[in-house]
Design an enzyme around this catalytic site. Structure first.
Site, mmCIF file in Angstrom:
data_model
loop_
_atom_site.group_PDB
_atom_site.id
_atom_site.type_symbol
_atom_site.label_atom_id
_atom_site.label_comp_id
_atom_site.label_asym_id
_atom_site.label_seq_id
_atom_site.Cartn_x
_atom_site.Cartn_y
_atom_site.Cartn_z
ATOM 1 N N HIS A 1 1.142 -0.930 0.234
ATOM 2 C CA HIS A 1 0.302 0.356 -0.371
ATOM 3 C C HIS A 1 1.181 1.465 0.392
ATOM 4 O O HIS A 1 1.957 1.867 1.087
ATOM 5 C CB HIS A 1 -0.534 -0.080 1.234
ATOM 6 C CG HIS A 1 -1.375 -1.131 0.905
ATOM 7 N ND1 HIS A 1 -2.708 -1.216 0.139
ATOM 8 C CD2 HIS A 1 -1.598 -2.393 1.810
ATOM 9 C CE1 HIS A 1 -3.641 -2.969 1.151
ATOM 10 N NE2 HIS A 1 -2.732 -3.659 1.884
ATOM 11 N N GLY B 1 -10.366 -4.773 3.609
ATOM 12 C CA GLY B 1 -10.292 -3.864 4.171
ATOM 13 C C GLY B 1 -10.740 -4.853 5.161
ATOM 14 O O GLY B 1 -10.206 -6.436 5.073
ATOM 15 N N HIS C 1 -8.118 -8.859 -1.091
ATOM 16 C CA HIS C 1 -7.286 -9.121 0.500
ATOM 17 C C HIS C 1 -8.270 -10.350 0.753
ATOM 18 O O HIS C 1 -9.618 -10.110 0.632
ATOM 19 C CB HIS C 1 -7.266 -8.170 1.203
ATOM 20 C CG HIS C 1 -6.427 -7.090 1.019
ATOM 21 N ND1 HIS C 1 -5.723 -7.250 -0.451
ATOM 22 C CD2 HIS C 1 -5.312 -6.995 1.679
ATOM 23 C CE1 HIS C 1 -4.399 -6.065 -0.416
ATOM 24 N NE2 HIS C 1 -4.933 -6.458 1.621
ATOM 25 N N GLU D 1 -6.258 -13.479 5.101
ATOM 26 C CA GLU D 1 -5.671 -13.288 6.624
ATOM 27 C C GLU D 1 -6.006 -14.043 7.144
ATOM 28 O O GLU D 1 -5.026 -14.647 8.612
ATOM 29 C CB GLU D 1 -5.061 -12.126 6.430
ATOM 30 C CG GLU D 1 -3.259 -11.435 7.119
ATOM 31 C CD GLU D 1 -3.506 -10.075 7.692
ATOM 32 O OE1 GLU D 1 -2.384 -9.908 8.180
ATOM 33 O OE2 GLU D 1 -4.065 -9.704 7.143
ATOM 34 N N ASP E 1 3.008 -5.744 2.482
ATOM 35 C CA ASP E 1 1.975 -4.756 2.772
ATOM 36 C C ASP E 1 2.185 -3.076 3.310
ATOM 37 O O ASP E 1 1.948 -3.063 2.627
ATOM 38 C CB ASP E 1 2.047 -6.145 4.277
ATOM 39 C CG ASP E 1 0.172 -6.025 4.396
ATOM 40 O OD1 ASP E 1 -0.047 -4.969 3.451
ATOM 41 O OD2 ASP E 1 -0.427 -6.690 4.823
#
Length: 299
Positions: free
Chosen positions: A18, A157, A184, A187, A265
């Site tokens: 990001h 998000g 995403h 995780e 990340d």
């Protein structure tokens, strides 16, 4: 065993980043003229991370020049790690810092790609928060994607799944304009969620995806369909998604045939470059030196 300098000096890619949070804390602290208490540190999941963002980083990114400064710092640290390809998200909300002037926003990103091309391939991704206002996304996604400036999209998000169908229009637009689709998932969520989101969004790549390692059938699905997972081991550890680097499932995923890329990340939060992460994984025995070379070669 090869030393850390070997991995830092090798050409490599950062495929999950990001861009506004991809600089070292040392560099950020000097620029922002502030300190974040007890930082960088392990955090209790995404909730605590977003608390830090809300208190310390988002308030320091108020203007277009702030955004430009943050991006410049991120590229300096990427250069330090000899990153030759960087796929990094630029949050759709940053149009606000550019006073909702789409032409200026897109021109800046285009010029950024040209500037970085002297030493790396920079691939800008349109970053889209899952919980963003749907009217805002409806207004801005189409003109941004049809511009040709963004080569990827990345939906990120909280790992929420209640209203995913509201966002399918974004992925339809991406397909229309030949834009790579990332999202995403996995995780903190399970293998079933990874498969579900890949199928729902027709993803080309998964950001994280480590939850897939708990199900051999999902690993087989990802491998068969050549769905690359862009994994961020240090992020996973620092946020508590894995107990340790030794227990990280990256090797299991690689050995199952799942294509794997690496990402920082948010270097600001997790404090380990791509080269450092590869070294760490080899050092603790999670991956072999041959597997490290495979990761270095991924573009």
């Amino acid at each position: 065993m090869k030393d850390i300098e070997y991995y830092e000096q090798k050409e490599k890619a950062d495929l999950h980043a990001h861009l506004n949070l991809s600089m070292s804390y040392k560099r950020y602290k000097k620029w922002a003229n502030l300190e974040i208490p007890n930082f960088p540190r392990k955090m209790n999941g995404l909730g605590e991370m977003h608390e830090v963002i809300g208190e310390y980083t988002r308030p320091r990114a108020k203007t277009a020049q702030d955004i430009k400064d943050l991006f410049d710092m991120s590229f300096k640290d990427a250069k330090k790690d000899n990153i030759v390809k960087m796929e990094a998200s630029i949050d759709i909300g940053f149009i606000k810092q550019f006073d909702l002037n789409l032409d200026n926003f897109l021109l800046y990103i285009s010029e950024l790609v040209k500037k970085q091309s002297k030493r790396m391939e920079f691939v800008p991704e349109l970053g889209i928060p899952k919980n963003a206002d749907i009217e805002f996304l409806t207004q801005w996604c189409k003109p941004m994607l049809e511009s040709g400036v963004f080569k990827n999209i990345d939906v990120y998000g909280p790992e929420i799944f209640e209203s995913l169908n509201d966002l399918t229009f974004i992925f339809d637009l991406a397909e229309k304009y030949g834009i790579k689709k990332k999202g995403h998932v996995g995780e903190f969520s399970d293998a079933a969620s990874v498969k579900r989101v890949v199928e729902l969004y027709r993803l080309d790549e998964v950001q994280h995806g480590i939850g897939a390692a708990s199900d051999e059938h999902v690993l087989e699905f990802l491998a068969k369909n050549e769905i690359r997972c862009n994994v961020c081991p240090q992020s996973n550890y620092m946020l508590g998604a894995v107990e340790s680097l030794e227990t990280h499932p990256i090797a299991k995923m690689m050995r199952a045939g799942v294509p794997i890329g690496l990402g920082t990340d948010d270097l600001l939060f997790f404090n380990r470059s791509i080269g450092q992460q590869i070294f760490d994984l080899v050092k603790v025995g999670t991956i072999t030196e041959d597997e490290a070379e495979t990761l270095l070669a991924v573009r």
